[in-house]
Design a protein around this motif. Structure first.
Motif, PDB file in Angstrom:
ATOM      1  N   ALA A   1       5.576 -35.420 -68.238  1.00 24.15           N
ATOM      2  CA  ALA A   1       6.679 -34.534 -67.860  1.00 24.15           C
ATOM      3  C   ALA A   1       6.423 -33.114 -68.352  1.00 24.15           C
ATOM      4  CB  ALA A   1       7.995 -35.068 -68.419  1.00 24.15           C
ATOM      5  N   LEU A   2       5.864 -32.985 -69.534  1.00 23.91           N
ATOM      6  CA  LEU A   2       5.551 -31.669 -70.083  1.00 23.91           C
ATOM      7  C   LEU A   2       4.442 -30.989 -69.281  1.00 23.91           C
ATOM      8  CD1 LEU A   2       6.211 -29.725 -72.409  1.00 23.91           C
ATOM      9  CD2 LEU A   2       4.374 -30.814 -73.694  1.00 23.91           C
ATOM     10  N   ARG A   3       3.407 -31.744 -68.940  1.00 23.41           N
ATOM     11  CA  ARG A   3       2.302 -31.185 -68.158  1.00 23.41           C
ATOM     12  C   ARG A   3       2.748 -30.748 -66.765  1.00 23.41           C
ATOM     13  NH1 ARG A   3      -1.178 -35.815 -68.260  1.00 23.41           N
ATOM     14  NH2 ARG A   3      -0.655 -36.431 -70.357  1.00 23.41           N
ATOM     15  N   ILE A   4       3.713 -31.461 -66.200  1.00 22.45           N
ATOM     16  CA  ILE A   4       4.181 -31.115 -64.860  1.00 22.45           C
ATOM     17  C   ILE A   4       5.107 -29.907 -64.901  1.00 22.45           C
ATOM     18  CG2 ILE A   4       5.671 -31.921 -62.980  1.00 22.45           C
ATOM     19  CD1 ILE A   4       4.425 -34.683 -63.411  1.00 22.45           C
ATOM     20  N   SER A   5       5.996 -29.857 -65.864  1.00 25.21           N
ATOM     21  CA  SER A   5       7.021 -28.808 -65.881  1.00 25.21           C
ATOM     22  C   SER A   5       6.574 -27.509 -66.538  1.00 25.21           C
ATOM     23  CB  SER A   5       8.273 -29.324 -66.578  1.00 25.21           C
ATOM     24  OG  SER A   5       8.008 -29.595 -67.944  1.00 25.21           O
ATOM     25  N   LEU A   6       5.599 -27.552 -67.429  1.00 27.69           N
ATOM     26  CA  LEU A   6       5.221 -26.367 -68.183  1.00 27.69           C
ATOM     27  C   LEU A   6       4.751 -25.188 -67.315  1.00 27.69           C
ATOM     28  CD1 LEU A   6       5.125 -25.366 -71.075  1.00 27.69           C
ATOM     29  CD2 LEU A   6       2.748 -26.096 -71.174  1.00 27.69           C
ATOM     30  N   PRO A   7       3.908 -25.375 -66.306  1.00 32.25           N
ATOM     31  CA  PRO A   7       3.513 -24.213 -65.491  1.00 32.25           C
ATOM     32  C   PRO A   7       4.700 -23.537 -64.796  1.00 32.25           C
ATOM     33  CG  PRO A   7       2.064 -26.058 -65.036  1.00 32.25           C
ATOM     34  CD  PRO A   7       3.163 -26.573 -65.899  1.00 32.25           C
ATOM     35  N   PHE A   8       5.647 -24.336 -64.313  1.00 28.05           N
ATOM     36  CA  PHE A   8       6.808 -23.776 -63.633  1.00 28.05           C
ATOM     37  C   PHE A   8       7.712 -23.022 -64.608  1.00 28.05           C
ATOM     38  CE2 PHE A   8       5.531 -27.527 -61.188  1.00 28.05           C
ATOM     39  CZ  PHE A   8       5.226 -26.900 -59.988  1.00 28.05           C
ATOM     40  N   LEU A   9       7.884 -23.584 -65.785  1.00 26.07           N
ATOM     41  CA  LEU A   9       8.707 -22.923 -66.792  1.00 26.07           C
ATOM     42  C   LEU A   9       8.073 -21.617 -67.263  1.00 26.07           C
ATOM     43  CD1 LEU A   9       9.830 -26.003 -68.899  1.00 26.07           C
ATOM     44  CD2 LEU A   9      11.202 -24.672 -67.299  1.00 26.07           C
ATOM     45  N   LEU A  10       6.755 -21.624 -67.442  1.00 18.16           N
ATOM     46  CA  LEU A  10       6.072 -20.405 -67.871  1.00 18.16           C
ATOM     47  C   LEU A  10       6.154 -19.304 -66.824  1.00 18.16           C
ATOM     48  CD1 LEU A  10       2.911 -21.805 -69.667  1.00 18.16           C
ATOM     49  CD2 LEU A  10       4.885 -20.690 -70.691  1.00 18.16           C
TER      50      LEU A  10
ATOM     51  N   LEU B   1      12.461 -17.898 -57.675  1.00 15.43           N
ATOM     52  CA  LEU B   1      12.314 -18.932 -56.656  1.00 15.43           C
ATOM     53  C   LEU B   1      10.986 -18.783 -55.916  1.00 15.43           C
ATOM     54  CD1 LEU B   1      13.684 -21.309 -55.206  1.00 15.43           C
ATOM     55  CD2 LEU B   1      14.640 -19.647 -53.617  1.00 15.43           C
ATOM     56  N   VAL B   2      10.623 -17.575 -55.563  1.00 15.44           N
ATOM     57  CA  VAL B   2       9.348 -17.325 -54.885  1.00 15.44           C
ATOM     58  C   VAL B   2       8.178 -17.704 -55.797  1.00 15.44           C
ATOM     59  CG1 VAL B   2       7.841 -15.502 -54.001  1.00 15.44           C
ATOM     60  CG2 VAL B   2      10.238 -15.575 -53.329  1.00 15.44           C
ATOM     61  N   GLY B   3       8.271 -17.347 -57.084  1.00 14.79           N
ATOM     62  CA  GLY B   3       7.217 -17.705 -58.027  1.00 14.79           C
ATOM     63  C   GLY B   3       7.047 -19.205 -58.168  1.00 14.79           C
ATOM     64  N   ILE B   4       8.146 -19.930 -58.209  1.00 12.14           N
ATOM     65  CA  ILE B   4       8.071 -21.386 -58.334  1.00 12.14           C
ATOM     66  C   ILE B   4       7.511 -22.016 -57.065  1.00 12.14           C
ATOM     67  CG2 ILE B   4       9.506 -23.461 -58.532  1.00 12.14           C
ATOM     68  CD1 ILE B   4      11.167 -21.904 -60.597  1.00 12.14           C
ATOM     69  N   VAL B   5       7.892 -21.499 -55.898  1.00 17.00           N
ATOM     70  CA  VAL B   5       7.351 -22.026 -54.640  1.00 17.00           C
ATOM     71  C   VAL B   5       5.849 -21.776 -54.558  1.00 17.00           C
ATOM     72  CG1 VAL B   5       7.388 -21.707 -52.128  1.00 17.00           C
ATOM     73  CG2 VAL B   5       9.528 -21.927 -53.387  1.00 17.00           C
ATOM     74  N   VAL B   6       5.398 -20.611 -54.993  1.00 18.04           N
ATOM     75  CA  VAL B   6       3.958 -20.328 -55.015  1.00 18.04           C
ATOM     76  C   VAL B   6       3.240 -21.304 -55.943  1.00 18.04           C
ATOM     77  CG1 VAL B   6       2.244 -18.623 -55.766  1.00 18.04           C
ATOM     78  CG2 VAL B   6       4.168 -17.913 -54.348  1.00 18.04           C
ATOM     79  N   MET B   7       3.840 -21.585 -57.095  1.00 16.24           N
ATOM     80  CA  MET B   7       3.232 -22.548 -58.025  1.00 16.24           C
ATOM     81  C   MET B   7       3.174 -23.947 -57.419  1.00 16.24           C
ATOM     82  SD  MET B   7       2.143 -21.034 -60.653  1.00 16.24           S
ATOM     83  CE  MET B   7       1.876 -22.382 -61.771  1.00 16.24           C
ATOM     84  N   ILE B   8       4.178 -24.315 -56.643  1.00 18.06           N
ATOM     85  CA  ILE B   8       4.155 -25.623 -55.980  1.00 18.06           C
ATOM     86  C   ILE B   8       2.990 -25.685 -54.991  1.00 18.06           C
ATOM     87  CG2 ILE B   8       5.373 -27.084 -54.314  1.00 18.06           C
ATOM     88  CD1 ILE B   8       7.965 -26.338 -55.762  1.00 18.06           C
ATOM     89  N   PHE B   9       2.783 -24.600 -54.240  1.00 17.08           N
ATOM     90  CA  PHE B   9       1.662 -24.590 -53.295  1.00 17.08           C
ATOM     91  C   PHE B   9       0.321 -24.614 -54.016  1.00 17.08           C
ATOM     92  CE2 PHE B   9       4.712 -22.801 -50.126  1.00 17.08           C
ATOM     93  CZ  PHE B   9       4.579 -23.818 -49.204  1.00 17.08           C
ATOM     94  N   LEU B  10       0.227 -23.941 -55.161  1.00 19.31           N
ATOM     95  CA  LEU B  10      -1.044 -23.894 -55.882  1.00 19.31           C
ATOM     96  C   LEU B  10      -1.343 -25.191 -56.637  1.00 19.31           C
ATOM     97  CD1 LEU B  10      -0.963 -20.277 -57.373  1.00 19.31           C
ATOM     98  CD2 LEU B  10      -2.322 -21.117 -55.450  1.00 19.31           C
ATOM     99  N   LEU B  11      -0.332 -25.776 -57.264  1.00 19.38           N
ATOM    100  CA  LEU B  11      -0.551 -26.925 -58.141  1.00 19.38           C
ATOM    101  C   LEU B  11      -0.039 -28.252 -57.586  1.00 19.38           C
ATOM    102  CD1 LEU B  11       0.469 -25.325 -61.547  1.00 19.38           C
ATOM    103  CD2 LEU B  11      -1.817 -25.628 -60.629  1.00 19.38           C
ATOM    104  N   GLY B  12       0.515 -28.231 -56.387  1.00 20.21           N
ATOM    105  CA  GLY B  12       1.136 -29.436 -55.842  1.00 20.21           C
ATOM    106  C   GLY B  12       0.208 -30.624 -55.748  1.00 20.21           C
ATOM    107  N   SER B  13      -1.009 -30.406 -55.273  1.00 17.74           N
ATOM    108  CA  SER B  13      -1.929 -31.536 -55.088  1.00 17.74           C
ATOM    109  C   SER B  13      -2.395 -32.098 -56.426  1.00 17.74           C
ATOM    110  CB  SER B  13      -3.135 -31.109 -54.247  1.00 17.74           C
ATOM    111  OG  SER B  13      -3.853 -30.095 -54.908  1.00 17.74           O
ATOM    112  N   SER B  14      -2.641 -31.232 -57.408  1.00 18.69           N
ATOM    113  CA  SER B  14      -3.082 -31.749 -58.706  1.00 18.69           C
ATOM    114  C   SER B  14      -1.942 -32.472 -59.430  1.00 18.69           C
ATOM    115  CB  SER B  14      -3.623 -30.616 -59.578  1.00 18.69           C
ATOM    116  OG  SER B  14      -2.611 -29.682 -59.877  1.00 18.69           O
ATOM    117  N   ILE B  15      -0.722 -31.996 -59.259  1.00 16.03           N
ATOM    118  CA  ILE B  15       0.422 -32.682 -59.856  1.00 16.03           C
ATOM    119  C   ILE B  15       0.604 -34.051 -59.208  1.00 16.03           C
ATOM    120  CG2 ILE B  15       2.950 -32.645 -59.998  1.00 16.03           C
ATOM    121  CD1 ILE B  15       2.745 -29.637 -60.487  1.00 16.03           C
ATOM    122  N   LEU B  16       0.479 -34.104 -57.890  1.00 14.10           N
ATOM    123  CA  LEU B  16       0.606 -35.379 -57.191  1.00 14.10           C
ATOM    124  C   LEU B  16      -0.492 -36.346 -57.608  1.00 14.10           C
ATOM    125  CD1 LEU B  16       2.132 -37.021 -55.092  1.00 14.10           C
ATOM    126  CD2 LEU B  16       0.647 -36.033 -53.351  1.00 14.10           C
TER     127      LEU B  16
END
Length: 87
Positions: free
Chosen positions: A17-26, A55-70
């Motif tokens: 949970a920490l590894r998944i949420s930390l990039p978005f929180l930062l 919101l835009v920053g978090i969406v960009v992070m989802i596009f960048l890190l989405g596959s590795s998180i999955l």
């Protein structure tokens, strides 16, 4: 399962949970800090600007890190299923 194994699973769950949420929180924290400094310097107190940019920053992070998180979630889920299978 022994108590040690259960504690290990709980610890791994919290670490995941920490590894998944930390990039978005930062990213959200950095955007908020930069915008707070800019708003203080320019006397612009618009809260929707901060919300939209975060919101835009978090969406960009989802596009960048989405596959590795999955991928990491799939591996974790597979490990949990193997633990359940072996007992």
């Amino acid at each position: 399962m022994t108590n040690a194994e259960i504690l290990d699973v709980v610890r791994e769950t919290f670490m995941m949970a920490l590894r998944i949420s930390l990039p978005f929180l930062l990213v959200s924290m950095l955007i908020g800090l930069i915008l707070a400094i800019l708003q203080a310097a320019t006397s612009i107190n618009e809260q929707t600007l901060m919300f939209v940019l975060k919101l835009v920053g978090i969406v960009v992070m989802i596009f960048l890190l989405g596959s590795s998180i999955l991928t990491s979630l799939q591996g974790f889920f597979t490990d949990i299923l193997q633990m359940i299978e072996t007992g």
